[in-house]
Design a protein around this motif. Structure first.
Motif, PDB file in Angstrom:
ATOM      1  N   GLY A 174      20.678 -31.495 -38.180  1.00 39.56           N
ATOM      2  CA  GLY A 174      19.468 -30.978 -38.792  1.00 39.56           C
ATOM      3  C   GLY A 174      19.781 -30.182 -40.039  1.00 39.56           C
ATOM      4  O   GLY A 174      20.943 -30.032 -40.423  1.00 39.56           O
ATOM      5  N   ARG A 175      18.737 -29.649 -40.677  1.00 48.46           N
ATOM      6  CA  ARG A 175      18.949 -28.917 -41.926  1.00 48.46           C
ATOM      7  C   ARG A 175      19.289 -27.462 -41.689  1.00 48.46           C
ATOM      8  O   ARG A 175      20.055 -26.858 -42.441  1.00 48.46           O
ATOM      9  N   ARG A 176      18.735 -26.871 -40.623  1.00 52.46           N
ATOM     10  CA  ARG A 176      18.921 -25.439 -40.399  1.00 52.46           C
ATOM     11  C   ARG A 176      20.189 -25.158 -39.609  1.00 52.46           C
ATOM     12  O   ARG A 176      20.482 -25.854 -38.644  1.00 52.46           O
ATOM     13  N   LEU A 177      20.887 -24.122 -40.027  1.00 53.30           N
ATOM     14  CA  LEU A 177      22.122 -23.741 -39.345  1.00 53.30           C
ATOM     15  C   LEU A 177      21.843 -23.253 -37.931  1.00 53.30           C
ATOM     16  O   LEU A 177      22.542 -23.632 -36.980  1.00 53.30           O
ATOM     17  N   ALA A 178      20.824 -22.414 -37.778  1.00 56.31           N
ATOM     18  CA  ALA A 178      20.461 -21.874 -36.462  1.00 56.31           C
ATOM     19  C   ALA A 178      18.939 -21.801 -36.391  1.00 56.31           C
ATOM     20  O   ALA A 178      18.350 -20.759 -36.713  1.00 56.31           O
ATOM     21  N   PRO A 179      18.258 -22.881 -35.994  1.00 56.43           N
ATOM     22  CA  PRO A 179      16.789 -22.858 -35.910  1.00 56.43           C
ATOM     23  C   PRO A 179      16.303 -21.732 -35.010  1.00 56.43           C
ATOM     24  O   PRO A 179      16.969 -21.334 -34.052  1.00 56.43           O
ATOM     25  N   ARG A 180      15.142 -21.212 -35.308  1.00 55.27           N
ATOM     26  CA  ARG A 180      14.624 -20.067 -34.556  1.00 55.27           C
ATOM     27  C   ARG A 180      14.384 -20.406 -33.093  1.00 55.27           C
ATOM     28  O   ARG A 180      14.438 -19.536 -32.237  1.00 55.27           O
ATOM     29  N   CYS A 181      14.095 -21.666 -32.825  1.00 53.49           N
ATOM     30  CA  CYS A 181      13.864 -22.054 -31.434  1.00 53.49           C
ATOM     31  C   CYS A 181      15.133 -21.940 -30.594  1.00 53.49           C
ATOM     32  O   CYS A 181      15.083 -22.036 -29.370  1.00 53.49           O
ATOM     33  N   PHE A 182      16.302 -21.724 -31.228  1.00 47.33           N
ATOM     34  CA  PHE A 182      17.557 -21.550 -30.497  1.00 47.33           C
ATOM     35  C   PHE A 182      17.754 -20.116 -30.017  1.00 47.33           C
ATOM     36  O   PHE A 182      18.780 -19.804 -29.418  1.00 47.33           O
ATOM     37  N   PHE A 183      16.789 -19.247 -30.296  1.00 45.86           N
ATOM     38  CA  PHE A 183      16.938 -17.842 -29.910  1.00 45.86           C
ATOM     39  C   PHE A 183      17.171 -17.731 -28.404  1.00 45.86           C
ATOM     40  O   PHE A 183      16.384 -18.203 -27.585  1.00 45.86           O
ATOM     41  N   GLY A 184      18.300 -17.103 -28.020  1.00 45.98           N
ATOM     42  CA  GLY A 184      18.632 -16.907 -26.619  1.00 45.98           C
ATOM     43  C   GLY A 184      19.187 -18.128 -25.920  1.00 45.98           C
ATOM     44  O   GLY A 184      19.466 -18.080 -24.728  1.00 45.98           O
ATOM     45  N   VAL A 185      19.368 -19.239 -26.649  1.00 40.99           N
ATOM     46  CA  VAL A 185      19.813 -20.498 -26.044  1.00 40.99           C
ATOM     47  C   VAL A 185      21.331 -20.624 -26.172  1.00 40.99           C
ATOM     48  O   VAL A 185      21.886 -20.415 -27.262  1.00 40.99           O
TER      49      VAL A 185
END
Length: 481
Positions: free
Chosen positions: A218-229
């Motif tokens: 993907g384009r994002r290094l750490a998408p926000r939906c990965f929070f806590g994952v």
């Protein structure tokens, strides 16, 4: 209430610190607002900003432990770095690296540097944790037939056919690897409105019995939906690049890991690739790379790689059926339009749907496709797999929906700068609920009870309950840790 009125210290992992930096860069939130979302103090956010360059360097290095919350520097940093350099060389050469060997090498390096240092087991454990190192036996190639790499020869010579090149390999030792561009939240009739894409890298062997874990870029290094994952436990590997494409560096990283895995299994395999790929340096020790000749655009002739038209269509059909199913099931309980629901699909949602779709691709289909290309004696069912269209769509409409990326000839280019800003604002609105609080053990157990009750009230099949019991057992195990 905490003793003496002191607040419990909440430290952030490296992955969460990267999410903090992305949130500050891409939104207009203040440090105090970000601190409240991550439940930390504002000075901690300020320190993260001050150490931005070092944190990004650690993240991009690939060697740092991304889940580690504190990085304590060793008193012997020069020995640490020298041993890590030697370890990477040993991995490249597929040496058998053990704990005692590392302790001995650390002592030798300390003597060379003139430092008084006696490495201990405890020091080695901390060194491995600091540098995200895990090691097992790295076995050299044990091939029955010598492998002559085709890297320097480019595509397959016209005088040699694929069956001739692969005659020394059983079907289960012939792998194909290819890429699929996926507009992961596009809905039928709205193809031109969607910019978000993912690149999915698929790899499978000729008998269809070994599917490698998909790589999603993907384009994002750490998408926000990965929070806590914990991304290491996801059913796919997620990587990022500026244009959501598989870069040579990402491909080389994946190939190195694949080569090590084959070495651990004492196997020598062939990997069939498109002509656009280039041979990495150093060349893999356990893999013979076979590059196909260039193919004309829109050529649907048989190909041994997973991008065979029948396999890619089967994979995309399964993904897009799951996408439509998710959208319409949510829409049945709300007044929200399907387009709005689809726009809220996150990268994390897409990763799980990719894993589920790839798992459902049948080995018989893969075996037949490899057989048609002459890579193996395929005995799978003949004829492309047919998926009935979802309710409300004709077969032709569903076909166009599945093939939308091909028909649109979606370019692997970056959208305009303004489009990124608009996309980031949209994601900020969609992700408001992601940072409220992480689900607790009580939330998980309550959700299990709700799900079981729903199955009971809707007459689910017995097999569904068996799968539910396995899920329930795993959740209860994690809650007891």
């Amino acid at each position: 209430m905490e003793l003496n009125g002191k607040k419990k210290l909440h430290a952030l992992s490296l992955a969460e610190k990267i999410q903090v930096l992305e949130m500050l860069d891409e939104s207009k939130m203040s440090q105090s607002e970000v601190a409240r979302r991550f439940q930390v103090s504002q000075p901690q956010i300020s320190r993260i900003c001050k150490n931005k360059e070092k944190l990004l360097a650690d993240w991009c290095s690939g060697t740092a432990n991304r889940e580690r919350k504190r990085k304590r520097e060793s008193k012997y940093s020069s020995i640490d770095e020298a041993l890590l350099c030697w370890f990477h060389i040993a991995r490249t050469k597929m040496w058998d690296v053990t704990g005692p060997m590392l302790l001995q090498k650390a002592k030798e390096l300390a003597d060379i540097m003139g430092q008084e240092f006696v490495p201990s087991i405890g020091w080695l454990v901390r060194w491995k944790r600091r540098n995200n190192v895990c090691f097992g036996q790295r076995h050299p190639t044990r091939a029955v037939h010598p492998l002559e790499p085709l890297c320097d020869k480019g595509p397959v010579p016209a005088s040699l056919s694929l069956p001739q090149l692969l005659k020394d390999f059983a079907p289960e030792n012939v792998f194909g690897c290819g890429e699929v561009v996926l507009l992961y939240k596009a809905m039928p009739g709205r193809e031109q409105e969607v910019r978000e894409q993912l690149c999915v890298v698929l790899c499978v062997n000729g008998s269809g019995t070994e599917k490698q874990k998909p790589v999603v870029v993907g384009r994002r290094l750490a998408p926000r939906c990965f929070f806590g994952v914990n991304t290491e436990t996801l059913p796919v590997l997620y990587r990022s690049s500026a244009n959501s494409q598989l870069t040579p560096e990402l491909f080389s990283e994946w190939l190195t890991d694949f080569d090590r895995e084959m070495g651990r299994q004492h196997r020598s395999v062939a990997l069939v690739l498109d002509a656009e790929r280039r041979c990495p340096n150093p060349e893999p020790a356990n893999i013979r790379l076979v590059f196909l000749p260039p193919r004309p655009r829109h050529d649907d002739s048989p190909s041994p790689c997973p991008l065979h038209p029948d396999i890619v269509r089967d994979f995309k059909s399964r993904y897009k059926r799951r996408l439509l199913g998710k959208v319409f099931s949510i829409g049945s309980e709300t007044d929200t339009s399907p387009a709005s629901i689809a726009s809220s699909i996150t990268v994390l949602d897409a990763l799980h749907m990719v894993a589920a779709a790839w798992d459902k691709v049948q080995p018989s289909l893969v075996e037949r496709c490899f057989g048609e290309a002459g890579c193996s004696k395929g005995k799978g069912s003949f004829g492309p797999s047919r998926h009935p269209p979802p309710r409300g769509m004709s077969l032709e409409e569903f076909r166009r929906f599945v093939d939308m990326e091909t028909e649109l000839a979606y370019p692997p280019t970056l959208p305009p700068t303004g489009a990124y800003k608009e996309e980031e604002e949209e994601e900020e609105g969609e992700g408001e609920d992601l940072f409220g609080s992480l689900p607790t053990k009580a939330d998980a157990l309550k959700a299990l009870g709700t799900l079981r009750r729903w199955f009971e009230c809707n007459g689910s099949a017995e097999g569904v309950f068996r799968q539910f019991y396995s899920c329930e057992e795993e959740v209860e195990r994690l809650c007891c840790q």
